[in-house]
Design a protein around this motif. Sequence first.
Motif, PDB file in Angstrom:
ATOM      1  N   ALA A   1      33.117  42.114  39.028  1.00 46.45           N
ATOM      2  CA  ALA A   1      34.502  41.687  39.225  1.00 46.45           C
ATOM      3  C   ALA A   1      34.625  40.575  40.260  1.00 46.45           C
ATOM      4  CB  ALA A   1      35.375  42.871  39.646  1.00 46.45           C
ATOM      5  N   ALA A   2      33.589  40.389  41.076  1.00 51.97           N
ATOM      6  CA  ALA A   2      33.590  39.330  42.085  1.00 51.97           C
ATOM      7  C   ALA A   2      32.154  39.075  42.511  1.00 51.97           C
ATOM      8  CB  ALA A   2      34.446  39.712  43.292  1.00 51.97           C
ATOM      9  N   GLY A   3      31.896  37.865  42.924  1.00 61.62           N
ATOM     10  CA  GLY A   3      30.559  37.510  43.389  1.00 61.62           C
ATOM     11  C   GLY A   3      30.616  36.413  44.426  1.00 61.62           C
ATOM     12  N   SER A   4      29.611  36.393  45.277  1.00 61.62           N
ATOM     13  CA  SER A   4      29.528  35.342  46.282  1.00 61.62           C
ATOM     14  C   SER A   4      28.066  35.052  46.564  1.00 61.62           C
ATOM     15  CB  SER A   4      30.234  35.770  47.577  1.00 61.62           C
ATOM     16  OG  SER A   4      30.151  34.751  48.561  1.00 61.62           O
TER      17      SER A   4
ATOM     18  N   LYS B   1      37.612  37.914  39.510  1.00 58.43           N
ATOM     19  CA  LYS B   1      37.997  38.047  38.106  1.00 58.43           C
ATOM     20  C   LYS B   1      39.298  37.315  37.758  1.00 58.43           C
ATOM     21  CE  LYS B   1      38.244  41.581  34.490  1.00 58.43           C
ATOM     22  NZ  LYS B   1      39.497  41.111  33.886  1.00 58.43           N
ATOM     23  N   ASP B   2      40.124  37.003  38.742  1.00 60.60           N
ATOM     24  CA  ASP B   2      41.363  36.294  38.440  1.00 60.60           C
ATOM     25  C   ASP B   2      41.127  34.818  38.118  1.00 60.60           C
ATOM     26  OD1 ASP B   2      40.589  35.802  41.067  1.00 60.60           O
ATOM     27  OD2 ASP B   2      42.649  35.447  41.732  1.00 60.60           O
ATOM     28  N   GLU B   3      39.925  34.314  38.381  1.00 58.39           N
ATOM     29  CA  GLU B   3      39.633  32.907  38.096  1.00 58.39           C
ATOM     30  C   GLU B   3      38.450  32.713  37.152  1.00 58.39           C
ATOM     31  OE1 GLU B   3      38.113  30.704  41.520  1.00 58.39           O
ATOM     32  OE2 GLU B   3      37.796  32.624  42.529  1.00 58.39           O
ATOM     33  N   ALA B   4      37.676  33.762  36.919  1.00 56.34           N
ATOM     34  CA  ALA B   4      36.529  33.663  36.016  1.00 56.34           C
ATOM     35  C   ALA B   4      36.206  35.054  35.496  1.00 56.34           C
ATOM     36  CB  ALA B   4      35.322  33.071  36.741  1.00 56.34           C
ATOM     37  N   ASN B   5      35.811  35.133  34.220  1.00 55.06           N
ATOM     38  CA  ASN B   5      35.411  36.437  33.703  1.00 55.06           C
ATOM     39  C   ASN B   5      33.966  36.732  34.099  1.00 55.06           C
ATOM     40  OD1 ASN B   5      33.651  35.188  31.800  1.00 55.06           O
ATOM     41  ND2 ASN B   5      35.317  35.013  30.314  1.00 55.06           N
ATOM     42  N   GLU B   6      33.510  37.927  33.737  1.00 58.52           N
ATOM     43  CA  GLU B   6      32.174  38.359  34.159  1.00 58.52           C
ATOM     44  C   GLU B   6      31.096  37.404  33.671  1.00 58.52           C
ATOM     45  OE1 GLU B   6      29.652  42.507  34.217  1.00 58.52           O
ATOM     46  OE2 GLU B   6      30.656  41.955  32.347  1.00 58.52           O
ATOM     47  N   GLN B   7      31.160  37.018  32.426  1.00 54.65           N
ATOM     48  CA  GLN B   7      30.144  36.134  31.870  1.00 54.65           C
ATOM     49  C   GLN B   7      30.127  34.790  32.601  1.00 54.65           C
ATOM     50  OE1 GLN B   7      30.288  35.680  27.622  1.00 54.65           O
ATOM     51  NE2 GLN B   7      28.759  34.058  27.574  1.00 54.65           N
ATOM     52  N   GLU B   8      31.291  34.250  32.900  1.00 50.14           N
ATOM     53  CA  GLU B   8      31.366  32.958  33.598  1.00 50.14           C
ATOM     54  C   GLU B   8      30.805  33.063  35.008  1.00 50.14           C
ATOM     55  OE1 GLU B   8      35.355  31.229  31.322  1.00 50.14           O
ATOM     56  OE2 GLU B   8      35.543  32.441  33.151  1.00 50.14           O
ATOM     57  N   MET B   9      31.108  34.155  35.697  1.00 48.70           N
ATOM     58  CA  MET B   9      30.575  34.323  37.057  1.00 48.70           C
ATOM     59  C   MET B   9      29.056  34.410  37.041  1.00 48.70           C
ATOM     60  SD  MET B   9      33.230  36.793  39.139  1.00 48.70           S
ATOM     61  CE  MET B   9      33.788  37.870  37.816  1.00 48.70           C
TER      62      MET B   9
ATOM     63  N   ILE C   1      36.774  49.428  48.116  1.00 49.85           N
ATOM     64  CA  ILE C   1      36.648  48.216  47.310  1.00 49.85           C
ATOM     65  C   ILE C   1      36.980  48.477  45.847  1.00 49.85           C
ATOM     66  CG2 ILE C   1      34.172  48.549  46.970  1.00 49.85           C
ATOM     67  CD1 ILE C   1      36.107  45.204  47.287  1.00 49.85           C
ATOM     68  N   GLY C   2      36.606  49.646  45.324  1.00 50.24           N
ATOM     69  CA  GLY C   2      36.935  49.961  43.937  1.00 50.24           C
ATOM     70  C   GLY C   2      38.429  49.993  43.701  1.00 50.24           C
ATOM     71  N   GLU C   3      39.146  50.554  44.656  1.00 52.46           N
ATOM     72  CA  GLU C   3      40.607  50.606  44.552  1.00 52.46           C
ATOM     73  C   GLU C   3      41.215  49.212  44.611  1.00 52.46           C
ATOM     74  OE1 GLU C   3      44.403  52.552  46.997  1.00 52.46           O
ATOM     75  OE2 GLU C   3      42.352  53.179  47.445  1.00 52.46           O
ATOM     76  N   LEU C   4      40.667  48.363  45.476  1.00 50.97           N
ATOM     77  CA  LEU C   4      41.169  46.990  45.582  1.00 50.97           C
ATOM     78  C   LEU C   4      40.955  46.231  44.271  1.00 50.97           C
ATOM     79  CD1 LEU C   4      39.910  46.054  49.177  1.00 50.97           C
ATOM     80  CD2 LEU C   4      42.249  46.630  48.482  1.00 50.97           C
ATOM     81  N   VAL C   5      39.803  46.467  43.633  1.00 50.51           N
ATOM     82  CA  VAL C   5      39.525  45.832  42.345  1.00 50.51           C
ATOM     83  C   VAL C   5      40.493  46.343  41.287  1.00 50.51           C
ATOM     84  CG1 VAL C   5      37.847  45.664  40.465  1.00 50.51           C
ATOM     85  CG2 VAL C   5      37.103  45.342  42.837  1.00 50.51           C
ATOM     86  N   GLU C   6      40.704  47.660  41.254  1.00 52.54           N
ATOM     87  CA  GLU C   6      41.609  48.257  40.269  1.00 52.54           C
ATOM     88  C   GLU C   6      43.031  47.716  40.431  1.00 52.54           C
ATOM     89  OE1 GLU C   6      40.937  50.229  37.786  1.00 52.54           O
ATOM     90  OE2 GLU C   6      38.847  50.737  38.193  1.00 52.54           O
ATOM     91  N   LYS C   7      43.444  47.500  41.664  1.00 50.71           N
ATOM     92  CA  LYS C   7      44.781  46.974  41.933  1.00 50.71           C
ATOM     93  C   LYS C   7      44.888  45.475  41.670  1.00 50.71           C
ATOM     94  CE  LYS C   7      46.182  50.291  45.534  1.00 50.71           C
ATOM     95  NZ  LYS C   7      46.513  50.432  46.982  1.00 50.71           N
TER      96      LYS C   7
ATOM     97  N   TRP D   1      42.893  40.494  44.689  1.00 49.70           N
ATOM     98  CA  TRP D   1      41.750  39.585  44.706  1.00 49.70           C
ATOM     99  C   TRP D   1      41.511  38.896  46.038  1.00 49.70           C
ATOM    100  CZ3 TRP D   1      39.011  41.451  41.247  1.00 49.70           C
ATOM    101  CH2 TRP D   1      39.538  41.878  40.037  1.00 49.70           C
ATOM    102  N   PRO D   2      42.544  38.555  46.836  1.00 49.20           N
ATOM    103  CA  PRO D   2      42.234  37.990  48.162  1.00 49.20           C
ATOM    104  C   PRO D   2      41.377  38.925  49.013  1.00 49.20           C
ATOM    105  CG  PRO D   2      44.518  37.549  47.603  1.00 49.20           C
ATOM    106  CD  PRO D   2      43.998  38.483  46.544  1.00 49.20           C
ATOM    107  N   LYS D   3      41.688  40.217  48.990  1.00 51.06           N
ATOM    108  CA  LYS D   3      40.889  41.170  49.776  1.00 51.06           C
ATOM    109  C   LYS D   3      39.513  41.390  49.158  1.00 51.06           C
ATOM    110  CE  LYS D   3      44.605  43.720  52.056  1.00 51.06           C
ATOM    111  NZ  LYS D   3      45.233  45.050  52.272  1.00 51.06           N
ATOM    112  N   VAL D   4      39.445  41.364  47.831  1.00 53.32           N
ATOM    113  CA  VAL D   4      38.148  41.514  47.163  1.00 53.32           C
ATOM    114  C   VAL D   4      37.251  40.328  47.503  1.00 53.32           C
ATOM    115  CG1 VAL D   4      36.976  41.601  44.926  1.00 53.32           C
ATOM    116  CG2 VAL D   4      39.067  42.933  45.295  1.00 53.32           C
TER     117      VAL D   4
END
Length: 284
Positions: free
Chosen positions: A73-76, A99-107, A196-202, A205-208
Amino acid sequence: MHTDNVSFEQALARDARRFLGLGAEGGRAGRSPQRIIVADFEYRWDRSRYDGYRVSEGESAEPTIRWPFHRIAAGSWLQLRFDPGEEVPTVESIVVLAKDEANEQEMIARFFEALYQVPTAQLITWGGEVKDLAVLRRSACEFALVLPRQLTDGSPHARERIDLCRAVTVQARSPHLPEYAAATAIPAKPSPSRTIGELVEKGDWPKVRDQVLADVLTTAVIAVRHLAAHRAIECDQPSTLMAIADAVVAAIPGSEFARRSFAPWARGQKAASGLRGTVYRPAE
């Protein structure tokens, strides 16, 4: 005569030291830059597919949602280049995606491209051998992507990468990243690990983003210390931390963790490194 012999021997020793020094300098000058890429990922659970699996398997199903059902859902990732003879590495790139700017495959494709570009770079994670790399390999197969060199060797001791959790632990019990960071006075996760799981579910994205970036920065500090302690790199550590902080704040100004936690801490490390001798503090 005895004095002359001593002087001659001293001169030979001095010339030998100079020769070895020049040789060392020449060796450093001839070496290629050394690169590391520090990476981390956050996940969401694929509950629909897991539910289908549970229905089909019944009582035989695994009761917990394990890594095959974890979707990125996020990467850095942060890329550093250590040039021979230079005290501070170059921060070549810092990337944060959610995930709000790229899907899993794109990331994953973007991350793989970063690894393709520098096949000699060493990939560094914290606990990556336990889950991150398994998810990346599963995704490569699922999305018909070609694995970068750093991910092809399945051995946990592959030279192309370092799992710092494994490296610092040896045979001790494995610590969590914020646990090790707290013990070594390094700033870490802005949000507790279990949230973090809850933040992703909600979809917060800024906090993630801040969480996954924080994990990369904390891991990068541990990596620099670890590699320097093992003489794998040579650098001015306080200046290196300050260079990382400056680059991240400039590239990702919206990160509260970078601005309010990591950068002030790096400045403190840099200031403390300039102190010499005994530091006297007034009595309170």
